[in-house]
Write a protein that holds these residues in place. Structure first.
Motif, PDB file in Angstrom:
ATOM      1  N   THR A  21       0.866  -0.997  -0.019  1.00  0.00           N
ATOM      2  CA  THR A  21       0.003   0.010   0.193  1.00  0.00           C
ATOM      3  C   THR A  21       0.902   1.260  -0.002  1.00  0.00           C
ATOM      4  N   ALA A  22       2.090   1.127  -0.484  1.00  0.00           N
ATOM      5  CA  ALA A  22       3.129   2.122  -0.438  1.00  0.00           C
ATOM      6  C   ALA A  22       2.482   3.631  -1.167  1.00  0.00           C
ATOM      7  N   TYR A  23       1.337   3.187  -2.277  1.00  0.00           N
ATOM      8  CA  TYR A  23       0.922   4.453  -2.909  1.00  0.00           C
ATOM      9  C   TYR A  23       0.079   5.193  -2.084  1.00  0.00           C
ATOM     10  N   LEU A  24      -0.261   4.959  -0.898  1.00  0.00           N
ATOM     11  CA  LEU A  24      -1.331   5.591   0.346  1.00  0.00           C
ATOM     12  C   LEU A  24      -0.415   6.473   0.910  1.00  0.00           C
ATOM     13  N   GLY A  25       0.957   6.385   0.913  1.00  0.00           N
ATOM     14  CA  GLY A  25       1.963   7.282   1.693  1.00  0.00           C
ATOM     15  C   GLY A  25       2.815   6.729   2.815  1.00  0.00           C
ATOM     16  N   MET A  26       3.732   7.450   3.310  1.00  0.00           N
ATOM     17  CA  MET A  26       4.966   7.324   4.033  1.00  0.00           C
ATOM     18  C   MET A  26       4.418   6.245   5.199  1.00  0.00           C
ATOM     19  N   GLY A  27       3.273   6.731   5.806  1.00  0.00           N
ATOM     20  CA  GLY A  27       2.739   5.872   6.938  1.00  0.00           C
ATOM     21  C   GLY A  27       2.667   4.392   6.611  1.00  0.00           C
ATOM     22  N   GLU A  28       2.246   4.173   5.759  1.00  0.00           N
ATOM     23  CA  GLU A  28       2.021   2.717   5.248  1.00  0.00           C
ATOM     24  C   GLU A  28       3.529   2.080   5.080  1.00  0.00           C
ATOM     25  N   ALA A  29       4.470   2.799   4.633  1.00  0.00           N
ATOM     26  CA  ALA A  29       5.779   2.024   4.666  1.00  0.00           C
ATOM     27  C   ALA A  29       6.544   2.069   5.971  1.00  0.00           C
ATOM     28  N   LEU A  30       6.392   3.025   6.823  1.00  0.00           N
ATOM     29  CA  LEU A  30       6.899   2.805   8.005  1.00  0.00           C
ATOM     30  C   LEU A  30       6.392   1.552   8.820  1.00  0.00           C
ATOM     31  N   ALA A  31       4.958   1.633   8.706  1.00  0.00           N
ATOM     32  CA  ALA A  31       4.021   0.301   9.486  1.00  0.00           C
ATOM     33  C   ALA A  31       4.912  -1.028   9.030  1.00  0.00           C
ATOM     34  N   THR A  32       4.806  -1.090   7.566  1.00  0.00           N
ATOM     35  CA  THR A  32       5.541  -2.177   7.109  1.00  0.00           C
ATOM     36  C   THR A  32       6.672  -2.628   7.461  1.00  0.00           C
ATOM     37  N   GLY A  33       7.688  -1.506   7.609  1.00  0.00           N
ATOM     38  CA  GLY A  33       8.936  -1.895   8.096  1.00  0.00           C
ATOM     39  C   GLY A  33       8.936  -2.050   9.519  1.00  0.00           C
ATOM     40  N   PHE A  34       8.355  -1.600  10.599  1.00  0.00           N
ATOM     41  CA  PHE A  34       8.256  -1.794  12.115  1.00  0.00           C
ATOM     42  C   PHE A  34       7.499  -3.152  12.288  1.00  0.00           C
ATOM     43  N   LYS A  35       6.554  -3.515  11.645  1.00  0.00           N
ATOM     44  CA  LYS A  35       6.076  -4.792  11.623  1.00  0.00           C
ATOM     45  C   LYS A  35       7.005  -5.965  11.633  1.00  0.00           C
ATOM     46  N   SER A  36       7.721  -5.631  10.406  1.00  0.00           N
ATOM     47  CA  SER A  36       8.921  -6.557   9.765  1.00  0.00           C
ATOM     48  C   SER A  36      10.049  -6.827  10.829  1.00  0.00           C
ATOM     49  N   ILE A  37      10.161  -5.596  11.235  1.00  0.00           N
ATOM     50  CA  ILE A  37      11.416  -5.569  12.065  1.00  0.00           C
ATOM     51  C   ILE A  37      11.186  -6.202  13.550  1.00  0.00           C
ATOM     52  N   GLY A  38       9.950  -5.967  14.165  1.00  0.00           N
ATOM     53  CA  GLY A  38       9.482  -6.753  15.422  1.00  0.00           C
ATOM     54  C   GLY A  38      10.232  -6.021  16.295  1.00  0.00           C
ATOM     55  N   ASN A  39      10.279  -6.787  17.683  1.00  0.00           N
ATOM     56  CA  ASN A  39      10.803  -6.071  18.848  1.00  0.00           C
ATOM     57  C   ASN A  39      12.104  -6.548  19.224  1.00  0.00           C
ATOM     58  N   SER A  40      12.940  -7.127  18.465  1.00  0.00           N
ATOM     59  CA  SER A  40      14.170  -7.732  18.723  1.00  0.00           C
ATOM     60  C   SER A  40      15.263  -6.642  18.647  1.00  0.00           C
ATOM     61  N   TYR A  41      15.108  -5.480  18.328  1.00  0.00           N
ATOM     62  CA  TYR A  41      16.141  -4.429  18.603  1.00  0.00           C
ATOM     63  C   TYR A  41      15.580  -3.259  19.442  1.00  0.00           C
ATOM     64  N   ASP A  42      16.781  -2.491  20.164  1.00  0.00           N
ATOM     65  CA  ASP A  42      16.511  -1.497  21.306  1.00  0.00           C
ATOM     66  C   ASP A  42      16.035  -0.208  20.485  1.00  0.00           C
ATOM     67  N   GLY A  43      16.374   0.095  19.204  1.00  0.00           N
ATOM     68  CA  GLY A  43      15.855   1.260  18.666  1.00  0.00           C
ATOM     69  C   GLY A  43      16.214   0.903  17.200  1.00  0.00           C
ATOM     70  N   VAL A  44      15.444   1.896  16.331  1.00  0.00           N
ATOM     71  CA  VAL A  44      15.370   1.632  14.744  1.00  0.00           C
ATOM     72  C   VAL A  44      15.763   3.267  14.277  1.00  0.00           C
ATOM     73  N   LEU A  45      17.111   3.238  13.523  1.00  0.00           N
ATOM     74  CA  LEU A  45      17.137   4.335  12.585  1.00  0.00           C
ATOM     75  C   LEU A  45      16.385   4.603  11.437  1.00  0.00           C
ATOM     76  N   VAL A  46      15.537   5.572  11.352  1.00  0.00           N
ATOM     77  CA  VAL A  46      14.852   5.697  10.163  1.00  0.00           C
ATOM     78  C   VAL A  46      15.603   6.391   9.050  1.00  0.00           C
ATOM     79  N   LEU A  47      15.619   5.975   7.881  1.00  0.00           N
ATOM     80  CA  LEU A  47      16.523   6.661   7.164  1.00  0.00           C
ATOM     81  C   LEU A  47      15.616   6.844   5.928  1.00  0.00           C
ATOM     82  N   LEU A  48      15.665   8.127   5.250  1.00  0.00           N
ATOM     83  CA  LEU A  48      14.811   8.226   4.052  1.00  0.00           C
ATOM     84  C   LEU A  48      15.895   8.026   2.601  1.00  0.00           C
TER      85      LEU A  48
END
Length: 199
Positions: free
Chosen positions: A79-106
């Motif tokens: 659903t990337a065509y709907l906007g950045m929120g979709e891409a962020l949600a997709t990425g964070f769902k995939s990453i899960g909770n195994s990290y202390d932090g995520v560096l978001v890079l455009l």
């Protein structure tokens, strides 16, 4: 004594380049290679795990062709065509909770260097949002999202970026050289001005 924080990079490369007048900005040449390839190379050089969010392969085969084998996780945002929120949600769902932090890079920010990303990572503080900034303190990228905000990131939708989520946060700003944290390429004018710097 606790060890180093477990961090990773989320590279957002799923945008449609709507403001670039028909050109795919991530395929524009930077240093002899497409901007997206340059950004992936820069991120991988940090030594951190990397996840790249892209449009569906059928919609951007040229971007997918730039993904190197191994060393990173590449995933489509349906659903990337709907906007950045979709891409962020997709990425964070995939990453899960195994990290202390995520560096978001455009992926459209060509000035950010490997050292810049590492500097923001080095300023990690448990539970805090850390982000790159200009020398005068204007907030920019990358943005280090702590684990406690991961659920909020997965709930983003449409063109809703993380701005509203971050408004409630006390943010640690890390000044980066010149305008590294702010320069992005959204329009043909942005691109032309960027290229002028190298003439």
């Amino acid at each position: 004594m606790k060890g180093s924080p477990h961090l990773c990079i989320l590279l957002l490369a799923a945008g449609q380049s709507k403001r670039m007048g028909g050109a795919d900005k991530l395929m524009l040449s930077i240093g002899g290679q497409p901007l997206l390839a340059d950004r992936i190379e820069t991120a991988l050089a940090t030594g951190l795990d990397l996840t790249v969010v892209l449009p569906q392969k059928k919609n951007a085969p040229h971007r997918w062709a730039l993904i190197p084998n191994g060393n990173l996780n590449a995933l489509p945002c349906l659903t990337a065509y709907l906007g950045m929120g979709e891409a962020l949600a997709t990425g964070f769902k995939s990453i899960g909770n195994s990290y202390d932090g995520v560096l978001v890079l455009l992926a459209d920010m060509p000035d950010l260097t490997t050292l810049d990303i590492q500097e923001v990572a080095r300023n990690y503080q448990h539970g805090s949002v850390v982000r790159g900034a200009s020398q005068d303190g204007s907030p920019g990228h990358p943005v280090l999202i702590p684990k406690r905000l991961f659920n909020g990131m997965t709930a983003l939708r449409g063109d809703q970026g993380a701005k509203d989520l971050l408004l409630r946060e006390d943010i640690i700003k890390v000044p980066l050289p010149e305008h590294h944290a702010l320069t992005d390429l959204d329009t043909p004018t942005d691109w032309a001005n960027y290229k002028k710097r190298f003439k």
